[in-house]
Motif scaffolding. Structure first.
Motif, PDB file in Angstrom:
ATOM      1  N   UNK A 336       0.852  -1.192   0.000  1.00 58.61           N
ATOM      2  CA  UNK A 336       0.000   0.000   0.000  1.00 58.61           C
ATOM      3  C   UNK A 336       0.880   1.232   0.000  1.00 58.61           C
ATOM      4  N   UNK A 337       1.146   1.799  -1.162  1.00 61.38           N
ATOM      5  CA  UNK A 337       2.060   2.948  -1.256  1.00 61.38           C
ATOM      6  C   UNK A 337       1.565   4.137  -0.431  1.00 61.38           C
ATOM      7  N   UNK A 338       2.512   4.974  -0.036  1.00 58.55           N
ATOM      8  CA  UNK A 338       2.192   6.185   0.715  1.00 58.55           C
ATOM      9  C   UNK A 338       1.786   7.261  -0.293  1.00 58.55           C
ATOM     10  N   UNK A 339       0.518   7.230  -0.663  1.00 65.26           N
ATOM     11  CA  UNK A 339       0.007   8.128  -1.700  1.00 65.26           C
ATOM     12  C   UNK A 339      -1.490   8.312  -1.515  1.00 65.26           C
ATOM     13  N   UNK A 340      -2.016   9.408  -2.073  1.00 64.45           N
ATOM     14  CA  UNK A 340      -3.453   9.660  -2.058  1.00 64.45           C
ATOM     15  C   UNK A 340      -4.054   9.116  -3.348  1.00 64.45           C
ATOM     16  N   UNK A 341      -5.025   8.246  -3.205  1.00 62.73           N
ATOM     17  CA  UNK A 341      -5.724   7.667  -4.347  1.00 62.73           C
ATOM     18  C   UNK A 341      -7.203   8.001  -4.242  1.00 62.73           C
ATOM     19  N   UNK A 342      -7.935   7.819  -5.334  1.00 63.97           N
ATOM     20  CA  UNK A 342      -9.381   8.050  -5.299  1.00 63.97           C
ATOM     21  C   UNK A 342     -10.042   7.082  -4.325  1.00 63.97           C
ATOM     22  N   UNK A 343      -9.541   5.860  -4.267  1.00 63.82           N
ATOM     23  CA  UNK A 343     -10.105   4.890  -3.337  1.00 63.82           C
ATOM     24  C   UNK A 343      -9.970   5.376  -1.890  1.00 63.82           C
ATOM     25  N   UNK A 344      -8.824   5.953  -1.569  1.00 66.96           N
ATOM     26  CA  UNK A 344      -8.622   6.486  -0.221  1.00 66.96           C
ATOM     27  C   UNK A 344      -9.528   7.688   0.012  1.00 66.96           C
TER      28      UNK A 344
END
Length: 356
Positions: A336-344
């Motif tokens: 789980x990369x340290x990034x903002x995704x639409x899913x998050x």
């Protein structure tokens, strides 16, 4: 105004770069205000942070930073800072009559308090630019509307607190009754060259308190020649009623909502419509992220989605992105990369009709 001008330290007395969010409660003291006015806002450098994959706690610099991030130049903020600077610069050299006050109005969550603070920071810099630094000068006073507002005594207390003036009959027992501090407040403000008073939360004044409150402000203004900026939702109507003795609820519908319904300049903080301005705001948020795996451009591609989620309110956008960034930091793993995704983002709850 450039982004660098917004976040830089104002004036020559530079405090170090600060990444932690502003503690607004501290702004109502002279020491806290001066610290805020002189600091440089900055995002943490990833090279100075815990390595990728390190478990972090609540006091981790990146987690704290993403609690609020840096101020973003919205159209309202850019225009408000320009209008305020022009008027306040003129007021510096006006000698006859009262200074022209300002009203800062807008819906909740549109960035009014941020604009108010930035106006104060900029004006303090303007004073130091013109006249040089002076430790005895207090160009700006920042207060919030007090919980008790029945008399001059109550209104004098937030000013006395800001100026660090003792206002108890017994200094060793602060629970003892206080005294009206109007005279010493006016004296100190005049001697210290105070020219600007920022009043936040003006919407908390009740209908039956308006006349007494503004009588106090005008009396203090007559003594000190300061400019007041009144900030709060509905501030335009509150100030208008105070100046013309009309109750807000009885104002005729024909004048409600008119942009000329004030003889004072009104700075408006509003929602940001979807378009180029919104894209610029989203891009500024994305550039300020400090995440190890976030891919540049991800949030910009989600601009329409972000506008639908937030309705164009800067406070809602800030809540959404900041919560997502903190969650990304806390839950990052090898898979789980340290990034903002639409899913998050879909999993983050905010207001403004967001019922998911």
């Amino acid at each position: 105004m450039s982004r660098e001008e917004l976040i830089r330290s104002f004036g020559p007395n530079v405090a170090g770069a600060v990444t932690a969010p502003i503690d607004v409660s501290l702004l109502t003291t002279l020491e806290g205000w001066n610290r805020e006015a002189s600091r440089r806002l900055a995002a943490p450098d990833l090279a100075d942070c815990a390595p990728k994959g390190t478990q972090v706690g609540l006091l981790d610099p990146r987690l704290m930073y993403h609690g609020d991030m840096l101020p973003v130049i919205t159209p309202a903020l850019r225009r408000g800072l320009l209008d305020a600077r022009r008027l306040l610069r003129k007021s510096l050299f006006s000698t006859l009559g009262r200074s022209t006050d300002l009203v800062l109005d807008g819906d909740r969550g549109t960035g009014k308090s941020t604009m108010l603070i930035q106006i104060g920071r900029g004006f303090q810099a303007l004073i130091e630019q013109y006249f040089g630094p002076d430790p005895n000068r207090i160009p700006v006073v920042f207060i919030t509307v007090p919980p008790e507002r029945e008399s001059n005594l109550h209104w004098s207390l937030p000013f006395a607190e800001f100026l660090a003036l003792n206002h108890t009959l017994n200094p060793q027992d602060r629970t003892r009754r206080t005294v009206d501090m109007t005279e010493p407040v006016a004296h100190v403000m005049k001697q210290a060259g105070t020219r600007l008073v920022l009043v936040d939360g003006i919407n908390r004044i009740q209908d039956n308190e308006i006349r007494a409150a503004f009588d106090y402000f005008e009396a203090l203004q007559d003594r000190t020649n300061v400019t007041f900026i009144y900030c709060g939702t509905g501030a335009r109507e509150i100030v208008h009623e105070a100046r013309y003795d009309k109750r807000r609820k009885n104002l005729p519908d024909v004048v409600k909502g008119k942009t000329y319904f004030s003889d004072l300049p009104v700075l408006w903080a509003g929602v940001i419509p979807y378009g180029d301005d919104w894209h610029s705001v989203v891009q500024a948020f994305e550039e300020d992220l400090r995440l190890y795996d976030h891919k540049s451009g991800t949030l910009v591609k989600l601009s329409r989605y972000l506008h639908q989620r937030t309705g164009g309110y800067i406070a809602s956008l800030n809540d959404l992105i900041c919560q997502a960034a903190q969650e990304a930091i806390e839950t990052a793993t090898a898979s789980a990369p340290e990034a903002i995704t639409k899913q998050l983002l879909d999993d983050i709850r905010i207001g403004r009709g967001d019922s998911r």
